[in-house]
Design a protein around this motif. Sequence first.
Motif, short mmCIF file in Angstrom:
data_model
loop_
_atom_site.label_atom_id
_atom_site.label_comp_id
_atom_site.label_asym_id
_atom_site.label_seq_id
_atom_site.Cartn_x
_atom_site.Cartn_y
_atom_site.Cartn_z
N LEU A 1 36.91 89.58 38.67
CA LEU A 1 35.57 89.31 38.13
C LEU A 1 35.61 88.13 37.18
CD1 LEU A 1 32.60 90.02 37.85
CD2 LEU A 1 33.24 91.76 36.15
N ALA A 2 36.64 88.04 36.36
CA ALA A 2 36.76 86.91 35.44
C ALA A 2 36.85 85.59 36.19
CB ALA A 2 38.00 87.09 34.56
N ARG A 3 37.56 85.60 37.30
CA ARG A 3 37.68 84.40 38.13
C ARG A 3 36.33 84.01 38.72
NH1 ARG A 3 42.08 86.00 40.38
NH2 ARG A 3 41.09 86.95 42.20
N ARG A 4 35.58 85.00 39.18
CA ARG A 4 34.25 84.74 39.77
C ARG A 4 33.28 84.24 38.70
NH1 ARG A 4 30.92 82.72 41.60
NH2 ARG A 4 29.22 83.42 42.96
N LEU A 5 33.36 84.78 37.51
CA LEU A 5 32.51 84.32 36.41
C LEU A 5 32.80 82.87 36.07
CD1 LEU A 5 32.75 87.50 34.17
CD2 LEU A 5 30.61 86.58 35.08
N GLU A 6 34.08 82.52 36.04
CA GLU A 6 34.46 81.14 35.75
C GLU A 6 33.93 80.19 36.82
OE1 GLU A 6 38.48 78.54 34.69
OE2 GLU A 6 38.65 80.62 35.34
N GLN A 7 34.03 80.61 38.08
CA GLN A 7 33.51 79.80 39.19
C GLN A 7 31.99 79.60 39.08
OE1 GLN A 7 34.81 82.06 42.58
NE2 GLN A 7 36.92 81.31 42.49
N ALA A 8 31.32 80.62 38.55
CA ALA A 8 29.85 80.56 38.41
C ALA A 8 29.43 79.81 37.16
CB ALA A 8 29.28 81.98 38.39
N GLY A 9 30.38 79.37 36.35
CA GLY A 9 30.07 78.62 35.13
C GLY A 9 29.63 79.48 33.98
N VAL A 10 30.03 80.76 33.98
CA VAL A 10 29.63 81.70 32.92
C VAL A 10 30.72 81.72 31.84
CG1 VAL A 10 28.99 84.07 32.39
CG2 VAL A 10 28.42 83.11 34.62
N THR A 11 30.33 81.44 30.60
CA THR A 11 31.24 81.53 29.46
C THR A 11 31.38 82.99 29.05
OG1 THR A 11 30.57 79.35 28.68
CG2 THR A 11 31.68 80.79 27.10
N GLN A 12 32.59 83.45 28.80
CA GLN A 12 32.83 84.85 28.48
C GLN A 12 33.24 85.00 27.01
OE1 GLN A 12 35.27 86.87 31.64
NE2 GLN A 12 35.33 84.78 32.49
N TYR A 13 32.58 85.94 26.33
CA TYR A 13 32.94 86.31 24.97
C TYR A 13 33.22 87.79 24.94
CZ TYR A 13 30.92 81.88 23.34
OH TYR A 13 30.65 80.55 23.12
N SER A 14 34.32 88.18 24.33
CA SER A 14 34.63 89.61 24.21
C SER A 14 35.25 89.86 22.84
CB SER A 14 35.58 90.06 25.30
OG SER A 14 36.80 89.33 25.26
N GLY A 15 35.06 91.09 22.36
CA GLY A 15 35.59 91.41 21.05
C GLY A 15 35.89 92.89 20.91
#
Length: 254
Positions: free
Chosen positions: A240-254
């Motif tokens: 999922l992280a790979r697909r998000l990166e391909q879609a141009g989505v910046t990820q924030y987690s805490g």
Amino acid sequence: MESRSSERVKKLAHALKRTDKIHLKEAALLLGVSEMTIRRDLGEQPSSVVLLGGYIVSDPKASQRHYFVSDQQAHNVEKKRRLGQLAATLIQPGETVFFDCGTTMPWIIDAIDNDLDFIAICCAVNTFLALKEKPRCKVILNGGEFHADNAIFTPLGQGSVIDNLCPGKAFISAAGIDVHQGVTCFNLNELPMKHQALQRASQTILVADSSKFGKVLPARIGELSLFDTLISDKAAPEALARRLEQAGVTQYSG
């Protein structure tokens, strides 16, 4: 013999016969216990009263049978608290922000500094009740027909309040985030407002705790690429992280 917890819940139910809602702080004073004790009482067992957006209200399930937002608010509380704190830091002074429906939104609102000036647009009762507690927030409720199951209002006719507004950010909730099916939620009636907020906002932010990763629900919000940012309590799994990166989505987690 009834437990003290059951006795307190019964007293709240009795008090609600005289009013439509009781603020959590008022309930704590009425019963002589802490707010956390009341939260625990209501989370431990099914009852005729529920906590919704900082208020104690009669459970609408007593008269209807559907999926209810009140069923979900006791789930993954610590995860929602963490992502709420992270999301709240993105809101800038004077900004206009759209807050979606769902049980995650009040955690974001609760984490917003009380001294912050901002304008909020919302379409759900629990979100509205949380926003009205922020002393420097101007709240705009997008009204219409009320739906008790997910506590939202849907516009009547073609137009809605958000047609006249340009939010800087839109926080959109989801119940499922999947590599193949994208972003989904429980209720079809939520889709028009979510889609409109996604179109109007300058920055679109998907907020979902990590329990939503890999899940697919009936109502499809759309592709991952609809969003600029994903905020969650932990990083997405590898695929999922790979697909998000391909879609141009910046990820924030805490």
